[in-house]
Structures are given as C-alpha cells and as structure tokens.
Design an enzyme around this catalytic site. Structure first.
Site, mmCIF file in Angstrom:
data_model
loop_
_atom_site.group_PDB
_atom_site.id
_atom_site.type_symbol
_atom_site.label_atom_id
_atom_site.label_comp_id
_atom_site.label_asym_id
_atom_site.label_seq_id
_atom_site.Cartn_x
_atom_site.Cartn_y
_atom_site.Cartn_z
ATOM 1 N N CYS A 160 74.656 60.270 18.330
ATOM 2 C CA CYS A 160 73.671 59.202 18.156
ATOM 3 C C CYS A 160 72.349 59.886 17.874
ATOM 4 O O CYS A 160 71.978 60.829 18.579
ATOM 5 C CB CYS A 160 73.573 58.332 19.411
ATOM 6 S SG CYS A 160 72.241 57.093 19.324
ATOM 7 N N ASP A 189 67.779 53.316 10.397
ATOM 8 C CA ASP A 189 68.327 53.564 11.727
ATOM 9 C C ASP A 189 68.186 52.293 12.549
ATOM 10 O O ASP A 189 67.384 51.411 12.222
ATOM 11 C CB ASP A 189 67.592 54.718 12.419
ATOM 12 C CG ASP A 189 68.227 55.063 13.763
ATOM 13 O OD1 ASP A 189 69.405 55.473 13.768
ATOM 14 O OD2 ASP A 189 67.574 54.897 14.805
ATOM 15 N N SER A 190 68.951 52.227 13.623
ATOM 16 C CA SER A 190 68.862 51.072 14.519
ATOM 17 C C SER A 190 67.559 51.057 15.307
ATOM 18 O O SER A 190 67.219 50.044 15.918
ATOM 19 C CB SER A 190 70.047 51.072 15.486
ATOM 20 O OG SER A 190 70.011 52.231 16.297
ATOM 21 N N GLU A 227 64.371 54.173 23.538
ATOM 22 C CA GLU A 227 63.569 53.146 22.869
ATOM 23 C C GLU A 227 62.376 52.722 23.735
ATOM 24 O O GLU A 227 61.338 52.304 23.220
ATOM 25 C CB GLU A 227 64.424 51.930 22.520
ATOM 26 C CG GLU A 227 65.398 52.164 21.373
ATOM 27 C CD GLU A 227 64.720 52.241 20.012
ATOM 28 O OE1 GLU A 227 63.710 51.557 19.806
ATOM 29 O OE2 GLU A 227 65.206 52.994 19.138
#
Length: 268
Positions: A184, A9-10, A151
């Site tokens: 997402c 994953d990012s 994040e």
C-alpha cells in the site's frame, strides 16, 4: 513531449510514488489526484473501487495527461488491466514493480506482503510473485488500521508504534520472511516504525522506486519524455481537506507545494 504525467491514489499514500517520480524524472510535470474524501479503498467492494478509480481517471484525462500511474495498490489490483485495455495512453500500476524488487532482494524466497483488505483479498501480489518464481512462499496480511492512521497525519510516536506492533505481531511471530512488501503506498510514510517492529533482518520493499523506473523506461520507449530544460510546476488535487493534505505532502515531498486545489470528482 510537453504533457504531464497523471498520478492517482486513494489518498496521500501515492505521494510516496510521486516523490520518486520527481526524483528520477526531474523535468517531468506531475498532476496528482488523491481521493482523500473516500479513502480508504481497501474495505470497499470491488465495483465501488472500479467506479471511484474511473472518476479519478476521467478527471486527469481532462488535463491532457500523457501517461497514467495508478499509485494505489487496491485500484491497481482491481482496475489495471481494464484501464490498459480502454485508454490510449500507457498505464503503470505499483504491484508488478514491487514484486520484482522483492524477488531481487529475498535470499530465502519467503516474502511477506502487507496491504489493505482489498489488495490482500485480491491475491494480486502472490500471483505476481509466483508467476515469476513458483517456489516463492508468500505470507500476506491485511493491516486495515494503517491507512486511516496515515490519512490523519499520525506518522510517528507511541500511538503509531502501538498500532503497527499490534497489526504486525501475528505476521512476525508465525513466519520466517526475510523481505516484506509494503503493498500500500500509504505504508512507506510509516516505514521506519514498520522496520522497527519487524526487525533489521527483514528487507522492506516500497514499490515507488521501481514504479518510477518503469515509468521512465516506458516513456522513453514511447518517445514521451520531455527533452527541454525547465523546473516543472507540479499540480496536486485532493477530494478532502486541503490542510491535512498539504501538511503530509510537505513532510513527504520535503518541499512546499505551490498548487493544491480541491477536486470534485464524484458522480453520485
């Protein structure tokens, strides 16, 4: 087959998929890699996303994985077919499972999709939905502020509510969707706030559950399921800050993680 499943994953969003994999496949070992240092992928050019995705894949291939789960929607949109063509292990993305789940749930065939700029611009979800049913009306909307917020570990409270409200108000005001795809894998971490803003009449679809079900089916078909008895030791890698990753992982997985290390995957 005693080999791990690889998940990329990012950033931390793919933990929503990892959590479902752990729930549905409790004997399977996972190796998770989140590219938190270079997150988000959504605003990046397609070629850059492809390069970064392959760097993650090559890191996991060295761990002798038996299957790859691309838990990033942007990476799925840009690289899934390429990965399937070039790798000799099964590869699963998150877009098609999410689309199928939304179609099952929707009553009026008006489906919303929210995601990063990259995912929305790719039109991957409208294509996946309308291949199944051409009569579906799709309203897709980019929410570029969500991934940086998640994040940073901002998952609740007034700041998160303000960002979600401001981001989703145009989608909510203009359309009559009854189902919303979280396009997402970061977004399920703020699912409760999204539900509050959109209203209880809107069904929220997270692709994690359907993706895990597809992984189980494919591994069973290829005879790759682990048949012994064990409590697997999952391994987590991140390219960014370990403390932030561990904090979010503990919240989302509802358990401490025993193995988390820094990964250096960049070839720049």
């Amino acid at each position: 087959m005693d080999q791990p499943i690889g998940v990329i994953d990012s950033g931390v969003g793919g933990l929503t998929v990892a959590s479902e994999l752990m729930r549905q496949l409790p004997k399977e070992q996972l190796i998770y890699l989140g590219d938190t240092l270079r997150c988000p992928y959504g605003p990046r050019p397609k070629e850059e996303v492809i390069q970064y995705t392959w760097e993650m894949v090559e890191f996991l291939l060295e761990k002798n994985i038996k299957m790859l789960v691309v838990a990033c929607n942007t990476a799925t949109a840009f690289t899934l077919e390429q990965l399937r063509q070039k790798l000799d292990i099964p590869v699963v993305g998150v877009i098609q499972p999410g689309a199928r789940a939304a179609i099952k749930m929707s009553q009026n065939m008006r489906i919303g999709v929210i995601g990063t700029e990259g995912t929305i611009n790719s039109k991957a979800y409208p294509k996946a939905l309308q291949i199944i049913n051409s009569k579906i009306r799709v309203n897709d909307w980019a929410c570029p502020r969500f991934v940086p917020m998640v994040e940073d570990g901002i998952l609740s409270g007034s700041q998160a509510l303000k960002v979600v409200y401001e981001s989703l108000k145009p989608l909510k005001d203009k359309n009559h969707i009854d189902t919303l795809i979280l396009g997402c894998t970061h977004y399920p971490l703020i699912r409760d706030i999204i539900q509050e803003v959109m209203g209880e009449h809107v069904h929220i679809i997270s692709s994690g559950e359907e993706t895990a079900r597809e992984v189980s089916t494919i591994m069973g078909y290829h005879k790759k399921l682990y048949n012994g008895e064990r409590v697997p030791q999952h391994k987590f890698y991140t390219t960014g800050r370990l403390d932030v990753f561990e904090k979010i992982a503990k919240i989302w997985l509802d358990q401490s993680i025993n193995f988390v290390e820094k990964a250096n995957i960049s070839k720049d």
